[in-house]
Design a protein around this motif. Structure first.
Motif, PDB file in Angstrom:
ATOM      1  N   ARG A  11       1.001  -1.149   0.157  1.00 31.71           N
ATOM      2  CA  ARG A  11      -0.148  -0.178   0.004  1.00 31.71           C
ATOM      3  C   ARG A  11       0.782   1.265   0.092  1.00 31.71           C
ATOM      4  NH1 ARG A  11      -4.108  -0.296   4.828  1.00 31.71           N
ATOM      5  NH2 ARG A  11      -4.868   1.574   3.754  1.00 31.71           N
ATOM      6  N   LEU A  12       2.035   1.011   0.743  1.00 32.96           N
ATOM      7  CA  LEU A  12       2.825   2.432   1.100  1.00 32.96           C
ATOM      8  C   LEU A  12       3.444   2.663  -0.549  1.00 32.96           C
ATOM      9  CD1 LEU A  12       4.584   4.377   2.380  1.00 32.96           C
ATOM     10  CD2 LEU A  12       5.856   2.628   3.090  1.00 32.96           C
ATOM     11  N   LEU A  13       3.949   1.476  -1.214  1.00 30.33           N
ATOM     12  CA  LEU A  13       4.564   1.602  -2.533  1.00 30.33           C
ATOM     13  C   LEU A  13       3.570   2.291  -3.531  1.00 30.33           C
ATOM     14  CD1 LEU A  13       7.243   1.193  -3.966  1.00 30.33           C
ATOM     15  CD2 LEU A  13       6.358  -1.155  -4.556  1.00 30.33           C
ATOM     16  N   ALA A  14       2.513   1.681  -3.506  1.00 34.49           N
ATOM     17  CA  ALA A  14       1.562   2.149  -4.169  1.00 34.49           C
ATOM     18  C   ALA A  14       1.110   3.666  -4.161  1.00 34.49           C
ATOM     19  CB  ALA A  14       0.337   1.057  -4.223  1.00 34.49           C
ATOM     20  N   ARG A  19       1.858   9.247  -5.872  1.00 31.84           N
ATOM     21  CA  ARG A  19       1.933  10.715  -5.810  1.00 31.84           C
ATOM     22  C   ARG A  19       3.246  11.248  -6.579  1.00 31.84           C
ATOM     23  NH1 ARG A  19       3.369  15.083  -5.455  1.00 31.84           N
ATOM     24  NH2 ARG A  19       3.642  16.572  -3.567  1.00 31.84           N
ATOM     25  N   PHE A  20       4.419  10.249  -6.648  1.00 27.11           N
ATOM     26  CA  PHE A  20       5.393  10.843  -7.300  1.00 27.11           C
ATOM     27  C   PHE A  20       5.604  10.345  -8.821  1.00 27.11           C
ATOM     28  CE2 PHE A  20       6.493  11.144  -2.598  1.00 27.11           C
ATOM     29  CZ  PHE A  20       6.657  12.593  -2.785  1.00 27.11           C
ATOM     30  N   GLY A  21       4.864   9.324  -9.238  1.00 29.04           N
ATOM     31  CA  GLY A  21       4.937   8.841 -10.431  1.00 29.04           C
ATOM     32  C   GLY A  21       6.176   8.091 -10.971  1.00 29.04           C
ATOM     33  N   ASP A  24      11.267   3.573  -9.004  1.00 28.52           N
ATOM     34  CA  ASP A  24      12.302   3.502  -8.499  1.00 28.52           C
ATOM     35  C   ASP A  24      12.401   4.255  -6.987  1.00 28.52           C
ATOM     36  OD1 ASP A  24      13.848   1.687  -9.974  1.00 28.52           O
ATOM     37  OD2 ASP A  24      14.185   3.086 -11.550  1.00 28.52           O
ATOM     38  N   LEU A  25      12.101   5.496  -7.418  1.00 28.28           N
ATOM     39  CA  LEU A  25      11.931   6.533  -6.304  1.00 28.28           C
ATOM     40  C   LEU A  25      11.000   6.007  -5.158  1.00 28.28           C
ATOM     41  CD1 LEU A  25      12.856   9.273  -4.749  1.00 28.28           C
ATOM     42  CD2 LEU A  25      10.703  10.179  -5.973  1.00 28.28           C
ATOM     43  N   ALA A  26       9.910   5.584  -5.369  1.00 28.01           N
ATOM     44  CA  ALA A  26       9.046   4.930  -4.485  1.00 28.01           C
ATOM     45  C   ALA A  26       9.812   3.786  -3.839  1.00 28.01           C
ATOM     46  CB  ALA A  26       7.539   4.611  -5.280  1.00 28.01           C
ATOM     47  N   GLU A  27      10.056   2.828  -4.377  1.00 28.26           N
ATOM     48  CA  GLU A  27      10.821   1.718  -3.750  1.00 28.26           C
ATOM     49  C   GLU A  27      12.149   2.150  -2.841  1.00 28.26           C
ATOM     50  OE1 GLU A  27      10.922  -2.455  -5.676  1.00 28.26           O
ATOM     51  OE2 GLU A  27      11.889  -1.153  -6.894  1.00 28.26           O
ATOM     52  N   GLU A  28      12.930   3.097  -3.154  1.00 25.43           N
ATOM     53  CA  GLU A  28      13.848   3.559  -2.243  1.00 25.43           C
ATOM     54  C   GLU A  28      13.439   4.102  -1.051  1.00 25.43           C
ATOM     55  OE1 GLU A  28      16.386   5.980  -4.970  1.00 25.43           O
ATOM     56  OE2 GLU A  28      16.770   4.422  -6.283  1.00 25.43           O
ATOM     57  N   ALA A  33      11.733   4.309   4.649  1.00 29.75           N
ATOM     58  CA  ALA A  33      10.932   4.521   5.814  1.00 29.75           C
ATOM     59  C   ALA A  33      10.834   3.318   6.681  1.00 29.75           C
ATOM     60  CB  ALA A  33       9.419   4.629   5.130  1.00 29.75           C
ATOM     61  N   VAL A  34      11.020   2.208   6.022  1.00 29.87           N
ATOM     62  CA  VAL A  34      10.841   0.850   6.835  1.00 29.87           C
ATOM     63  C   VAL A  34      12.242   0.794   7.862  1.00 29.87           C
ATOM     64  CG1 VAL A  34      11.403  -1.509   6.848  1.00 29.87           C
ATOM     65  CG2 VAL A  34       9.716  -0.475   5.395  1.00 29.87           C
ATOM     66  N   GLU A  35      13.452   1.283   7.248  1.00 29.58           N
ATOM     67  CA  GLU A  35      14.434   1.340   8.204  1.00 29.58           C
ATOM     68  C   GLU A  35      14.594   2.131   9.074  1.00 29.58           C
ATOM     69  OE1 GLU A  35      17.591   2.234   5.511  1.00 29.58           O
ATOM     70  OE2 GLU A  35      17.573   0.287   4.163  1.00 29.58           O
ATOM     71  N   ALA A  36      13.830   3.229   9.000  1.00 29.59           N
ATOM     72  CA  ALA A  36      13.514   4.203  10.103  1.00 29.59           C
ATOM     73  C   ALA A  36      12.507   3.906  11.063  1.00 29.59           C
ATOM     74  CB  ALA A  36      13.023   5.363   9.465  1.00 29.59           C
TER      75      ALA A  36
END
Length: 410
Positions: A11-14, A19-21, A24-28, A33-36
Motif C-alpha cells: 500500500r505504501l509503495l502504491a 504521488r510521485f509517478g 524506483d524513487l518509491a521503492e527507495e 521508511a521501513v529502516e527508520a
C-alpha cells in the motif's frame, strides 16, 4: 513488526508511485521508511496508524531527495502533470489511514506493454515485496538476470509512460486477465516448484492467495477475481496431504483427506457460487468449480467425474489449450475407462506445449499400466522422469518404474 511491514509495504509503495509517478524513487524511500521504523518503533512503540507513519516518513524522504536532484525533480514533475491530466490522483491524507492505491499498481505491473515474464516478476517484487534474490529463485534464473529483467520492466514503464491508473470500463476486460494470470503464475510456482528438492513452495502459494485477497477487496464485483481466489483456496487446502513426512509426493488417490483444510474449502466453495452467478462463467470460475468437486468427494471413486468432464468441456471452449485437453482426457479415463482416456491423450501427442510437460507422459504411463501394457508404460514413465522438475516428482516416477520392472535399477 514484520507482519505490519508486510501488510503495509504494498500500500505504501502504491501510494508513493501515485504521488510521485516513479517506481524506483518509491521503492527507495519505502525501504528507507521501513529502516527508520526499525530504529524508532522498538524504542517508541508501534504507532496506532503504522501505515500513515510510514507514508509520512517516506514522503519526507522523497521530497528531500527531489530537492537535492533538480533534474530528477523536473522529470518527475513532468510525469506527474501528465498523469494528473489523464487520471487525477488525490493527495494522500497522512492524518488518516494510508490510501489503498494497490489496484493501480497491479495494473501498472501487469500492463500489456510489458513482457509476460516481466509482469509476474515485477508483481512479485513490488506487490508481494519479495527481494530480487527471492524473485530470481522463483523463476530459476541467476540473481543478476532477474535484476536486469526488473530494471528492464521499470525502464519500459518509464519510457513508455505507462499510466498509473485503473483501466476504464472499456479496457478492463482486456487488461484484467493479465493481472489474474500474473497472480496465478505465482501460485503455480508455489503449488509445484519448477525444480528443486521440494515439491511445494508454500511461501509463494500463500503470497499469491494474499494478493488475490487484496484484489477481491478492491474489485468485489469482478467474478473472475472471486473465481481465481476460490481456485487457489480449494487447491491449497490440500497442501498438507500432498507430501509425506519425508517430503515424498502423495498423489490425489492416496491422500488423507482428513488432512485437507476444511475451513479453506468452505471459503473457496462459497466463492465458487459467486464466481458462477450472474452471467456466463469465466475460466477461473470453471476451474474453481472443478477443484470444488474434487474437494467435496469422500474419495477418488466417489468423485463426480461426469460433471468434471462436462466442466472441462466448458473450460476448453472458454480457454482452449492442450493442457486443458490433457486434464479432460484424465477425467474421461476416470468416467469411461483407461482406453477412452488414452485415445484422447494419444491424439494430443503432437501438441508442442506438451512435449516438455512431464504430467502428459505420466498420465499416459498410468493409463497404459491400467490397461496391462507394462512395457509401454515403462517408456512413458521414463520420458516423464527425464522431464520432471522436482525431486519428489522424480522419486515418485522411479517408484512406478521399479514396480513395473523388479530388479531394474531405476
Amino acid at each position: 513488526m514484520e507482519s505490519v511491514f508486510r501488510e503495509e509495504r504494498g500500500r505504501l509503495l502504491a501510494s508513493l508511485v501515485a504521488r510521485f509517478g516513479d517506481l524506483d524513487l518509491a521503492e527507495e524511500v519505502t525501504s528507507e521508511a521501513v529502516e527508520a521504523a526499525l530504529v524508532h518503533w522498538p524504542v517508541e512503540g508501534v504507532p496506532s496508524r503504522p501505515g500513515a507513519w510510514l507514508l509520512t516518513t517516506a514522503r519526507r524522504k522523497a521530497v528531500d531527495r527531489l530537492r537535492r536532484d533538480r533534474t530528477y525533480a523536473a522529470r518527475l514533475a513532468e510525469l506527474q502533470v501528465e498523469a494528473e491530466r489523464a487520471d487525477p490522483v488525490p493527495a494522500a491524507d497522512t492524518a488518516g489511514e494510508l490510501p489503498d492505491d494497490r489496484l493501480q499498481l497491479f495494473f501498472t505491473c501487469a500492463h500489456p506493454a510489458l513482457a509476460a515474464e516481466d509482469r509476474t516478476a515485477l508483481m512479485l517484487r513490488c506487490l508481494a515485496g519479495l527481494g530480487t534474490p527471492e524473485v530470481a529463485r522463483a523463476f530459476l534464473v541467476p540473481v543478476a538476470t532477474m535484476a536486469q529483467r526488473i530494471v528492464r520492466a521499470k525502464k519500459k514503464i518509464r519510457e513508455a509512460r505507462i499510466p498509473f491508473r485503473v483501466p476504464g470500463a472499456d479496457e478492463l476486460p482486456e487488461r484484467l486477465p493479465g493481472v489474474l494470470q500474473a497472480v496465478y503464475s505465482v501460485f503455480n510456482e508455489g503449488y509445484v516448484a519448477s525444480s528443486g528438492p521440494e515439491l511445494q513452495r508454500l511461501d509463494l502459494a500463500e503470497e499469491a492467495i494474499r494478493l488475490a485477497r487484496i484484489l477481491r477487496r478492491l474489485m468485489p464485483a469482478e467474478r473472475e477475481v472471486a473465481g481465481l481466489l476460490a481456485l487457489m483456496l480449494l487447491v491449497h487446502a490440500r497442501r498438507d496431504a500432498r507430501t509425506g513426512p519425508d517430503g515424498a509426493l502423495v498423489l490425489l488417490d492416496d491422500q488423507d483427506r482428513g488432512r485437507w483444510d476444511r475451513p479453506m474449502i468452505e471459503e473457496g466453495s462459497a466463492l465458487v457460487v459467486t464466481a458462477l452467478s450472474g452471467g456466463a462463467p469465466g475460466p477461473y470460475g470453471v476451474q474453481a468449480a472443478i477443484a470444488a468437486l474434487h474437494d467435496e468427494a469422500s474419495d477418488v471413486a466417489g468423485t463426480d467425474w461426469p460433471q468434471i468432464v462436462a466442466l472441462y468441456e466448458v473450460l476448453g471452449a472458454l480457454a482452449p489449450s492442450p493442457v486443458v485437453e490433457l486434464n479432460r482426457a484424465v477425467a474421461v479415463a476416470m468416467r469411461d475407462g483407461p482406453a477412452a482416456g488414452l485415445a484422447l491423450l494419444d491424439a494430443l501427442a503432437d501438441a508442442p506445449q506438451l512435449r516438455g510437460h512431464h504430467p502428459y507422459q505420466a498420465a499416459r504411463g498410468e493409463l497404459l499400466e491400467r490397461l496391462g501394457r507394462p512395457a509401454e508404460a515403462l517408456t512413458a514413465y521414463g520420458q516423464s522422469l527425464e522431464l520432471a522438475g522436482t525431486e519428489p516428482e522424480r522419486e515418485q516416477l522411479r517408484r512406478r518404474i521399479a514396480r513395473l520392472s523388479p530388479g531394474r535399477d531405476a
